[in-house]
Design a protein around this motif. Structure first.
Motif, short mmCIF file in Angstrom:
data_model
loop_
_atom_site.label_atom_id
_atom_site.label_comp_id
_atom_site.label_asym_id
_atom_site.label_seq_id
_atom_site.Cartn_x
_atom_site.Cartn_y
_atom_site.Cartn_z
N ALA A 62 0.70 -1.27 0.02
CA ALA A 62 -0.25 0.25 0.13
C ALA A 62 0.91 0.97 -0.19
O ALA A 62 0.70 2.27 -0.71
CB ALA A 62 -0.97 -0.04 1.35
N ASN A 63 1.86 1.22 0.60
CA ASN A 63 3.08 2.76 0.91
C ASN A 63 3.47 3.07 -0.96
O ASN A 63 4.32 3.91 -0.93
CB ASN A 63 3.58 2.23 1.51
CG ASN A 63 3.18 1.80 3.12
OD1 ASN A 63 2.76 2.99 3.16
ND2 ASN A 63 3.90 1.86 3.80
N VAL A 64 3.36 1.75 -1.29
CA VAL A 64 3.96 2.05 -2.89
C VAL A 64 3.18 1.32 -4.01
O VAL A 64 3.10 0.44 -4.41
CB VAL A 64 5.42 1.56 -3.10
CG1 VAL A 64 6.35 1.59 -4.59
CG2 VAL A 64 6.87 1.53 -2.10
N ILE A 112 4.35 -0.87 -6.85
CA ILE A 112 4.48 -1.80 -6.93
C ILE A 112 3.69 -2.45 -6.53
O ILE A 112 3.69 -4.01 -7.59
CB ILE A 112 6.01 -2.09 -5.26
CG1 ILE A 112 7.02 -1.56 -5.63
CG2 ILE A 112 5.87 -3.24 -5.02
CD1 ILE A 112 8.18 -1.69 -4.54
N GLY A 113 2.15 -2.15 -6.00
CA GLY A 113 1.25 -2.93 -5.72
C GLY A 113 0.07 -3.60 -7.25
O GLY A 113 -0.06 -4.55 -7.24
N ASN A 114 0.46 -2.33 -7.98
CA ASN A 114 0.03 -2.37 -9.15
C ASN A 114 0.55 -3.19 -10.41
O ASN A 114 -0.08 -4.38 -10.85
CB ASN A 114 -0.20 -1.14 -10.32
CG ASN A 114 -1.13 0.16 -9.56
OD1 ASN A 114 -1.88 -0.32 -8.96
ND2 ASN A 114 -1.40 0.91 -9.61
N MET A 115 2.56 -3.84 -10.04
CA MET A 115 3.01 -4.61 -10.68
C MET A 115 2.79 -5.84 -10.07
O MET A 115 2.88 -6.91 -10.59
CB MET A 115 4.26 -4.62 -10.61
CG MET A 115 4.84 -3.09 -10.98
SD MET A 115 6.31 -2.64 -11.19
CE MET A 115 7.15 -3.43 -11.62
N LEU A 116 2.60 -6.16 -8.43
CA LEU A 116 2.56 -7.55 -8.22
C LEU A 116 1.62 -7.99 -8.26
O LEU A 116 1.50 -9.06 -8.11
CB LEU A 116 3.07 -7.87 -6.23
CG LEU A 116 4.54 -6.75 -6.64
CD1 LEU A 116 4.84 -6.95 -5.28
CD2 LEU A 116 4.98 -7.67 -7.25
N LEU A 117 0.46 -7.34 -8.18
CA LEU A 117 -1.06 -7.98 -8.64
C LEU A 117 -1.59 -9.10 -6.91
O LEU A 117 -1.95 -9.98 -7.43
CB LEU A 117 -1.52 -9.06 -9.95
CG LEU A 117 -0.74 -8.51 -11.22
CD1 LEU A 117 -0.67 -8.75 -12.25
CD2 LEU A 117 -1.31 -6.99 -11.38
#
Length: 177
Positions: free
Chosen positions: A25-27, A30-35
């Motif tokens: 959540a803080n980045v 990265i969340g969009n990339m790691l799914l």
């Protein structure tokens, strides 16, 4: 009893889908990339079956949007609800056929990943049109594939390993649950 186990497991996978994105959540990029929401939904479809996987896929992004405000309900969580429902449903449908032929989880995983991304593209295109915006082919490819490579690779490594482990311990068969 079997139905109760599937309901409980589906609730567990929804809970995982709600909480895993908190790790990144803080980045957000990265969340969009790691799914992180995709993993539990695909696994739910593989373990509990198509209907439960689709249900978890619809509920998870919408509930996460209502509870945490992320992803935004419209258009992102709405498009994700369709996308994740496709992941869960297709993974469950294909895996049943694969299990009967004693095949690996990869065909179910790859077909569900491609189907979910296609559904996401169609729904996003429609939602963008409703908003007076355009979804270009470049935007689709970037959103569905290019930016998601780390998550796709993770899914191709982690999910089959998990399913192999569970199958080895007789815990991941739609028929046994």
């Amino acid at each position: 009893m079997i139905k109760n186990k599937k309901v409980v497991l589906t609730a567990l996978f929804i809970a995982l889908g709600l909480t895993l994105p908190m790790i990144t959540a803080n980045v957000p990029i990265i969340g969009n990339m790691l799914l992180p929401m995709h993993f539990p939904i695909i696994i739910c479809g593989l373990i509990c079956g198509a209907g439960y996987g689709a249900l978890a896929g619809v509920i998870t992004p919408l509930l996460r949007s209502f509870i945490f405000g992320m992803p935004p309900l419209f258009p992102i969580a709405t498009a994700m609800a369709f996308e994740l429902a496709a992941y869960g449903a297709v993974a469950g449908l294909v895996y049943v056929v694969i299990q009967k032929s004693k095949g690996s989880v990869y065909p179910a995983l790859i077909i569900s990943m491609l189907s979910g991304r296609a559904v996401w593209g169609v729904v996003t295109f429609i939602l963008f049109r409703m908003m007076g915006k355009t979804l270009t082919l470049q935007m689709f490819i970037a959103g569905a594939f290019t930016n998601a490579v780390p998550g796709i690779v993770g899914q191709l490594i982690i999910i089959p390993a998990l399913m192999y482990y569970l199958a080895k311990h007789r815990a991941a068969s739609v028929e046994t649950i």
